[in-house]
Design a protein around this motif. Structure first.
Motif, PDB file in Angstrom:
ATOM      1  N   ILE A  89       0.889  -1.071  -0.032  1.00 56.64           N
ATOM      2  CA  ILE A  89      -0.185   0.055  -0.082  1.00 56.64           C
ATOM      3  C   ILE A  89       0.852   1.190   0.074  1.00 56.64           C
ATOM      4  O   ILE A  89       1.862   1.362   0.670  1.00 56.64           O
ATOM      5  N   PRO A  90       0.664   2.000  -0.848  1.00 57.88           N
ATOM      6  CA  PRO A  90       1.646   3.114  -0.951  1.00 57.88           C
ATOM      7  C   PRO A  90       1.529   4.241   0.229  1.00 57.88           C
ATOM      8  O   PRO A  90       0.272   4.179   0.821  1.00 57.88           O
ATOM      9  N   ILE A  91       2.501   5.085   0.620  1.00 56.90           N
ATOM     10  CA  ILE A  91       2.496   5.925   1.836  1.00 56.90           C
ATOM     11  C   ILE A  91       2.477   7.227   1.177  1.00 56.90           C
ATOM     12  O   ILE A  91       3.140   7.842   0.491  1.00 56.90           O
ATOM     13  N   PRO A  92       1.457   7.962   1.784  1.00 54.29           N
ATOM     14  CA  PRO A  92       1.369   9.358   1.312  1.00 54.29           C
ATOM     15  C   PRO A  92       2.373  10.551   1.784  1.00 54.29           C
ATOM     16  O   PRO A  92       2.853  10.113   2.991  1.00 54.29           O
ATOM     17  N   THR A  93       2.966  11.110   0.891  1.00 52.11           N
ATOM     18  CA  THR A  93       4.072  12.290   1.147  1.00 52.11           C
ATOM     19  C   THR A  93       3.227  13.217   2.255  1.00 52.11           C
ATOM     20  O   THR A  93       2.055  13.244   2.336  1.00 52.11           O
ATOM     21  N   ALA A  94       3.896  14.602   2.576  1.00 48.13           N
ATOM     22  CA  ALA A  94       3.081  15.445   3.531  1.00 48.13           C
ATOM     23  C   ALA A  94       2.037  15.993   2.641  1.00 48.13           C
ATOM     24  O   ALA A  94       1.141  16.404   3.327  1.00 48.13           O
ATOM     25  N   PRO A 147       7.525  -0.627 -13.332  1.00 49.05           N
ATOM     26  CA  PRO A 147       6.281  -1.122 -13.463  1.00 49.05           C
ATOM     27  C   PRO A 147       5.055  -0.108 -13.098  1.00 49.05           C
ATOM     28  O   PRO A 147       5.501   0.915 -12.468  1.00 49.05           O
ATOM     29  N   LEU A 148       3.995  -0.021 -13.682  1.00 54.37           N
ATOM     30  CA  LEU A 148       3.000   1.016 -13.654  1.00 54.37           C
ATOM     31  C   LEU A 148       1.582   0.369 -13.303  1.00 54.37           C
ATOM     32  O   LEU A 148       1.353  -0.563 -13.756  1.00 54.37           O
ATOM     33  N   ILE A 149       0.914   0.776 -12.475  1.00 54.41           N
ATOM     34  CA  ILE A 149      -0.560   0.620 -12.129  1.00 54.41           C
ATOM     35  C   ILE A 149      -1.161   1.786 -12.990  1.00 54.41           C
ATOM     36  O   ILE A 149      -1.218   3.178 -12.612  1.00 54.41           O
ATOM     37  N   LEU A 150      -1.932   1.421 -14.066  1.00 56.24           N
ATOM     38  CA  LEU A 150      -2.743   2.205 -14.930  1.00 56.24           C
ATOM     39  C   LEU A 150      -3.949   2.947 -14.144  1.00 56.24           C
ATOM     40  O   LEU A 150      -3.996   2.507 -13.176  1.00 56.24           O
ATOM     41  N   GLY A 151      -4.680   3.688 -14.847  1.00 55.23           N
ATOM     42  CA  GLY A 151      -6.055   4.159 -14.144  1.00 55.23           C
ATOM     43  C   GLY A 151      -5.972   5.661 -13.607  1.00 55.23           C
ATOM     44  O   GLY A 151      -5.285   6.095 -12.879  1.00 55.23           O
ATOM     45  N   HIS A 152      -6.650   6.406 -14.340  1.00 56.96           N
ATOM     46  CA  HIS A 152      -6.786   8.074 -13.859  1.00 56.96           C
ATOM     47  C   HIS A 152      -8.233   8.667 -13.776  1.00 56.96           C
ATOM     48  O   HIS A 152      -8.325   9.738 -13.977  1.00 56.96           O
ATOM     49  N   GLN A 153      -9.155   7.588 -13.654  1.00 54.94           N
ATOM     50  CA  GLN A 153     -10.394   7.922 -13.234  1.00 54.94           C
ATOM     51  C   GLN A 153     -10.867   7.497 -11.965  1.00 54.94           C
ATOM     52  O   GLN A 153     -11.998   6.659 -11.962  1.00 54.94           O
ATOM     53  N   VAL A 154     -10.293   7.788 -10.953  1.00 58.45           N
ATOM     54  CA  VAL A 154     -10.237   6.943  -9.712  1.00 58.45           C
ATOM     55  C   VAL A 154     -11.447   7.531  -8.784  1.00 58.45           C
ATOM     56  O   VAL A 154     -11.374   8.974  -8.511  1.00 58.45           O
ATOM     57  N   VAL A 155     -12.128   6.966  -8.111  1.00 53.90           N
ATOM     58  CA  VAL A 155     -13.140   7.380  -6.999  1.00 53.90           C
ATOM     59  C   VAL A 155     -13.175   6.547  -5.973  1.00 53.90           C
ATOM     60  O   VAL A 155     -12.867   5.306  -5.988  1.00 53.90           O
ATOM     61  N   GLY A 156     -12.932   7.128  -4.973  1.00 54.87           N
ATOM     62  CA  GLY A 156     -12.484   6.553  -3.539  1.00 54.87           C
ATOM     63  C   GLY A 156     -12.772   7.416  -2.316  1.00 54.87           C
ATOM     64  O   GLY A 156     -13.477   8.515  -2.268  1.00 54.87           O
ATOM     65  N   ILE A 157     -12.384   6.989  -1.099  1.00 54.76           N
ATOM     66  CA  ILE A 157     -12.498   7.417  -0.052  1.00 54.76           C
ATOM     67  C   ILE A 157     -10.961   7.920   0.603  1.00 54.76           C
ATOM     68  O   ILE A 157     -10.246   6.766   0.476  1.00 54.76           O
ATOM     69  N   VAL A 158     -10.816   8.903   1.192  1.00 53.66           N
ATOM     70  CA  VAL A 158      -9.793   9.345   1.824  1.00 53.66           C
ATOM     71  C   VAL A 158      -9.384   8.460   3.068  1.00 53.66           C
ATOM     72  O   VAL A 158     -10.269   8.492   4.124  1.00 53.66           O
ATOM     73  N   GLU A 159      -8.282   7.588   2.989  1.00 57.32           N
ATOM     74  CA  GLU A 159      -8.218   6.808   3.942  1.00 57.32           C
ATOM     75  C   GLU A 159      -7.011   7.426   5.391  1.00 57.32           C
ATOM     76  O   GLU A 159      -7.104   7.055   6.426  1.00 57.32           O
ATOM     77  N   LYS A 160      -6.065   8.091   4.539  1.00 55.21           N
ATOM     78  CA  LYS A 160      -5.183   8.561   5.469  1.00 55.21           C
ATOM     79  C   LYS A 160      -4.521  10.219   4.735  1.00 55.21           C
ATOM     80  O   LYS A 160      -4.653  10.184   3.530  1.00 55.21           O
ATOM     81  N   VAL A 161      -4.229  11.149   5.660  1.00 55.71           N
ATOM     82  CA  VAL A 161      -3.634  12.462   4.874  1.00 55.71           C
ATOM     83  C   VAL A 161      -2.313  12.514   5.390  1.00 55.71           C
ATOM     84  O   VAL A 161      -1.918  11.997   6.429  1.00 55.71           O
TER      85      VAL A 161
END
Length: 327
Positions: free
Chosen positions: A20-25, A55-69
Motif C-alpha cells: 500500500i503506498p505511503i502518502p507524502t506530506a 512497472p505501472l498501475i494504470l488508471g486516472h478516473q479514480v473514485v474512492g475515500i480518503v483513508e489517510k492524509v
C-alpha cells in the motif's frame, strides 16, 4: 493490496500483491472504490505514449475515500469521497502554471502514466489535484466524469460552446458531452464508424440531432467539430463539415498521422487545434456543472481482475459508453 500491474508495454496486466503506498506530506491515501478505463490507458498499454513509469498501475478516473492524509494536508480529511483525474501535478513555477494553464506545464505529472493510478485497491494523490464527487452520482457512474467528462468539457469550451456541434467518434467522452451540450442548448451531430447503426441509434437515444457515418457530411454545416476517435484522417473530413470560421478540435492525447489535404478545406478562417489534458479550473467547473446537469452515464462494469478484458473492449469498439472497474 491487489493491483493490476503493467510490467512491459504490450504485455497483459498482471494481478499482483503490492505494498500500500505511503502518502507524502501533501498527499492523501485513497481507498479506491472504482476506476474508469480510458482510451489513454490503452495508448499507454500499446506503447503509443512513450516512456511510462514501469512497472505501472494504470488508471486516472479514480473514485474512492480518503483513508489517510499527509502531515501538511489541509483541504481534505479522512472519510472524504474524492476523485483523481489525469493531471496529477505540475511545477507551479513556469509561465503556463502561473497563468492558469498548468495543463501545458513541461514538468506536469500524470496519474496512471508517470505515477501509479487506480487499477488497485489504494492510490495516493496530491491534495491540490483531486476533485469532489457530486452527490448525485454513485461510485460507478462518477468515475467516467473524471476524464471522459472533463476532456469533452474542455474541448467544448475551446470550441466556444458551439451551437451546432459535430462529434467524431462516440465512446466514453462523446456520450457524456452530447448530454452536456444539449443541456446547454447546442444541437449535436454524431459521426461513427461507417455502418455502425447500433452506435448511431445509441447517440440518437441520448438526444443527438443527427447521427451517421464518419464518411458522410451532416445535413447542415457545423460551428465546430470535436474529434474523439484517434484517427488523423478525420481532420480533413471534419473540415469539410464546418462552416467558415469553424473549428476542428482533437480531444485525444494520441492520433494517427493527419493526411495531406487541399488548402481550400482550411481556407475561410477555419482552424485546427487540440486539447491538452485539463486544468484544475476545468475540473472544478465541470464538477459544478455535473451537479446541475442530468447526465445518463452508460457503463459496463468489470471486476478489477478483468482490466485486460476492459482494455480489449475499448480497443475493439464493443462497448456502449464507458468501462469501469469495480474494486
Amino acid at each position: 493490496m491487489r493491483a493490476m500491474v503493467l510490467e512491459k508495454v504490450g504485455s497483459p496486466l498482471i494481478l499482483k500483491d503490492v505494498p500500500i503506498p505511503i502518502p507524502t506530506a501533501h498527499e492523501v491515501l485513497i481507498k479506491n472504490k472504482t476506476c474508469g478505463v480510458c482510451r489513454t490507458d490503452l495508448h499507454i498499454f500499446d506503447g503509443e505514449l512513450p516512456h511510462p513509469k514501469l512497472p505501472l498501475i494504470l488508471g486516472h478516473q479514480v473514485v474512492g475515500i480518503v483513508e489517510k492524509v499527509g502531515d501538511k494536508v489541509s483541504k481534505h480529511k479522512v472519510g472524504d469521497p474524492i476523485g483523481v483525474p489525469w493531471l496529477g501535478g505540475c511545477c507551479n513555477k513556469c509561465e503556463f502554471c502561473l497563468s492558469g494553464r498548468e495543463n501545458l506545464c513541461d514538468n506536469a505529472v500524470y496519474t496512471g502514466y508517470m505515477r501509479d493510478g487506480g487499477y488497485a485497491e489504494y492510490c495516493t494523490a496530491l491534495e491540490d489535484f483531486v476533485l469532489p464527487i457530486p452527490e448525485a452520482y454513485d461510485d460507478i457512474h462518477a468515475a467516467p466524469l473524471l476524464c471522459a467528462g472533463l476532456i469533452g468539457y474542455r474541448a467544448f469550451r475551446l470550441a466556444g460552446k458551439a451551437k451546432v456541434l459535430g462529434l467524431y467518434g462516440f465512446g466514453s467522452s462523446a456520450h457524456l458531452l452530447l448530454q452536456v451540450a444539449k443541456h446547454l442548448g447546442s444541437k449535436t451531430y454524431v459521426f461513427t464508424r461507417p455502418g455502425d447503426t447500433k452506435t448511431q441509434d445509441f447517440a440518437r437515444s441520448l438526444g443527438a440531432t443527427w447521427a451517421g457515418g464518419s464518411d458522410e457530411l451532416p445535413p447542415v454545416l457545423l460551428d465546430a467539430a470535436l474529434i474523439f476517435a484517434p484517427v488523423g484522417a478525420l481532420y480533413p473530413q471534419a473540415l469539410k463539415a464546418v462552416k467558415k470560421g469553424g473549428k476542428v478540435i482533437s480531444a485525444g492525447i494520441h492520433m494517427s498521422d493527419i493526411p495531406s489535404f487541399p488548402y481550400d478545406l482550411l481556407w475561410g478562417e477555419r482552424s485546427m487545434s487540440s486539447v491538452a489534458n485539463l486544468t484544475r479550473q476545468d475540473g472544478k467547473d465541470f464538477i459544478d456543472l455535473a451537479k446541475k446537469t442530468p447526465i445518463d452515464v452508460k457503463v459496463t462494469v468489470f471486476p478489477l481482475e478483468e482490466a485486460n478484458q476492459a482494455l480489449a473492449a475499448i480497443k475493439n469498439g464493443s462497448l456502449e459508453g464507458s468501462a469501469v472497474l469495480k474494486i
